[in-house]
Design a protein around this motif. Structure first.
Motif, short mmCIF file in Angstrom:
data_model
loop_
_atom_site.label_atom_id
_atom_site.label_comp_id
_atom_site.label_asym_id
_atom_site.label_seq_id
_atom_site.Cartn_x
_atom_site.Cartn_y
_atom_site.Cartn_z
N ALA A 75 97.66 117.47 89.13
CA ALA A 75 96.78 118.18 88.18
C ALA A 75 96.80 117.50 86.82
CB ALA A 75 97.23 119.63 88.05
N GLU A 76 95.71 117.65 86.09
CA GLU A 76 95.62 117.21 84.70
C GLU A 76 96.23 118.31 83.84
OE1 GLU A 76 94.30 114.40 83.28
OE2 GLU A 76 93.89 113.55 85.26
N VAL A 77 97.39 118.06 83.26
CA VAL A 77 98.12 119.06 82.48
C VAL A 77 97.83 118.85 81.00
CG1 VAL A 77 100.41 119.97 81.93
CG2 VAL A 77 99.93 119.12 84.22
N GLU A 78 97.55 119.95 80.29
CA GLU A 78 97.30 119.91 78.85
C GLU A 78 98.43 120.63 78.11
OE1 GLU A 78 94.67 118.53 77.22
OE2 GLU A 78 93.78 117.82 79.08
N GLU A 107 90.99 132.64 98.28
CA GLU A 107 89.58 132.79 97.96
C GLU A 107 89.08 131.59 97.16
OE1 GLU A 107 91.87 135.17 96.72
OE2 GLU A 107 91.79 136.20 98.65
N PRO A 108 87.91 131.04 97.54
CA PRO A 108 87.33 129.94 96.76
C PRO A 108 87.04 130.41 95.32
CG PRO A 108 86.20 130.18 98.86
CD PRO A 108 87.11 131.37 98.71
N GLY A 109 87.17 129.50 94.39
CA GLY A 109 86.88 129.81 93.00
C GLY A 109 87.67 128.92 92.06
N THR A 110 87.55 129.20 90.77
CA THR A 110 88.25 128.45 89.73
C THR A 110 89.40 129.30 89.21
OG1 THR A 110 86.22 127.30 89.13
CG2 THR A 110 87.97 127.35 87.48
N TYR A 111 90.57 128.68 89.10
CA TYR A 111 91.77 129.39 88.66
C TYR A 111 92.47 128.56 87.59
CZ TYR A 111 90.88 132.04 92.88
OH TYR A 111 90.28 132.82 93.84
N LEU A 112 92.88 129.24 86.53
CA LEU A 112 93.59 128.58 85.43
C LEU A 112 95.02 129.09 85.41
CD1 LEU A 112 90.90 128.89 82.62
CD2 LEU A 112 91.12 127.14 84.39
N TYR A 113 95.95 128.18 85.05
CA TYR A 113 97.36 128.52 85.04
C TYR A 113 98.02 128.10 83.73
CZ TYR A 113 96.81 129.24 90.04
OH TYR A 113 96.39 129.70 91.26
N GLU A 114 99.08 128.85 83.37
CA GLU A 114 99.94 128.48 82.25
C GLU A 114 101.36 128.48 82.77
OE1 GLU A 114 101.20 130.15 77.94
OE2 GLU A 114 102.05 130.89 79.80
N VAL A 115 102.07 127.38 82.55
CA VAL A 115 103.47 127.27 82.94
C VAL A 115 104.26 126.88 81.70
CG1 VAL A 115 102.92 126.64 85.31
CG2 VAL A 115 103.27 124.84 83.62
N GLY A 116 105.55 127.13 81.73
CA GLY A 116 106.34 126.75 80.56
C GLY A 116 107.80 127.01 80.75
N GLY A 117 108.54 126.71 79.70
CA GLY A 117 109.98 126.92 79.76
C GLY A 117 110.62 126.83 78.40
N GLU A 118 111.95 127.04 78.44
CA GLU A 118 112.76 126.93 77.23
C GLU A 118 113.86 125.92 77.49
OE1 GLU A 118 114.12 130.61 75.57
OE2 GLU A 118 112.25 131.62 76.10
N TRP A 119 114.03 125.01 76.54
CA TRP A 119 115.05 123.98 76.61
C TRP A 119 115.87 124.02 75.33
CZ3 TRP A 119 110.06 123.56 78.21
CH2 TRP A 119 109.84 123.14 79.51
N VAL A 179 92.51 124.67 88.58
CA VAL A 179 92.15 124.20 89.91
C VAL A 179 90.86 124.85 90.36
CG1 VAL A 179 94.57 123.82 90.56
CG2 VAL A 179 93.46 125.97 91.16
N LYS A 180 90.18 124.16 91.24
CA LYS A 180 89.00 124.72 91.88
C LYS A 180 89.31 124.76 93.36
CE LYS A 180 84.07 124.44 92.14
NZ LYS A 180 82.87 123.99 91.50
N VAL A 181 89.34 125.96 93.93
CA VAL A 181 89.65 126.14 95.35
C VAL A 181 88.37 125.95 96.14
CG1 VAL A 181 90.57 127.70 97.11
CG2 VAL A 181 91.56 127.69 94.80
N SER A 182 88.43 125.03 97.11
CA SER A 182 87.27 124.72 97.93
C SER A 182 87.14 125.73 99.07
CB SER A 182 87.39 123.30 98.49
OG SER A 182 88.56 123.21 99.31
N GLU A 183 85.98 125.71 99.70
CA GLU A 183 85.74 126.54 100.88
C GLU A 183 86.65 126.05 101.99
OE1 GLU A 183 83.39 129.06 101.24
OE2 GLU A 183 82.69 128.85 99.17
#
Length: 147
Positions: free
Chosen positions: A49-52, A119-131, A142-146
């Motif tokens: 994935a392209e992570v921002e 389910e097909p569709g577009t999904y956005l995620y946020e991940v993170g942590g503490e160091w 991500v875009k979930v395909s059929e």
């Protein structure tokens, strides 16, 4: 005579203002943070994935910086096409003391499993942590395909 004096006063204030801005930019840098947390690698199924970068506070040596970002929209991210039910693996630069994984739904963070919906569709995620150096959040989509 008064208008001539007013002209010179305005000109003087403009020159002083420009000088202050110049020195502020010179002393504070160009606005680019030199202290940033490293981006993780996110794999969804067999695709990377392209992570921002998102919100963070990070310290390195004697420098520290914080940045606050709003939650993205799908148009803000480079979406990757994945299969329904693909597993999402996040590999950080170092193991975080604490970590989080959320799906972004209607501008809200919702805790979720690291598995793409069926389910097909577009999904956005946020991940993170503490160091030890600070905390950081990252976003991807991500875009979930059929099937």
């Amino acid at each position: 005579m008064k208008s001539n004096r007013r002209f010179w006063i305005v000109l003087l204030f403009l020159l002083v203002g420009v000088g202050i801005i110049y020195f502020a930019v010179t002393l504070l840098g160009d606005g680019e943070d030199t202290v940033k947390p490293p981006l993780p690698t996110v794999r969804v199924g067999s695709v990377t994935a392209e992570v921002e970068q998102s919100t963070y506070c990070w310290e390195a040596g004697n420098q520290a910086t914080c940045a606050d970002y709003g939650l993205p929209e799908a148009d803000d991210l480079q979406l990757i096409t994945v299969k329904p039910g693909d597993r999402i693996d996040v590999v950080y630069h170092a193991e975080p003391k604490e970590s989080s994984f959320h799906r972004i739904e209607d501008g809200e963070l919702v805790p979720t499993d690291a598995i793409v919906p069926e389910e097909p569709g577009t999904y956005l995620y946020e991940v993170g942590g503490e160091w030890t150096q600070g905390d950081s959040r990252y976003v991807f989509g991500v875009k979930v395909s059929e099937k």
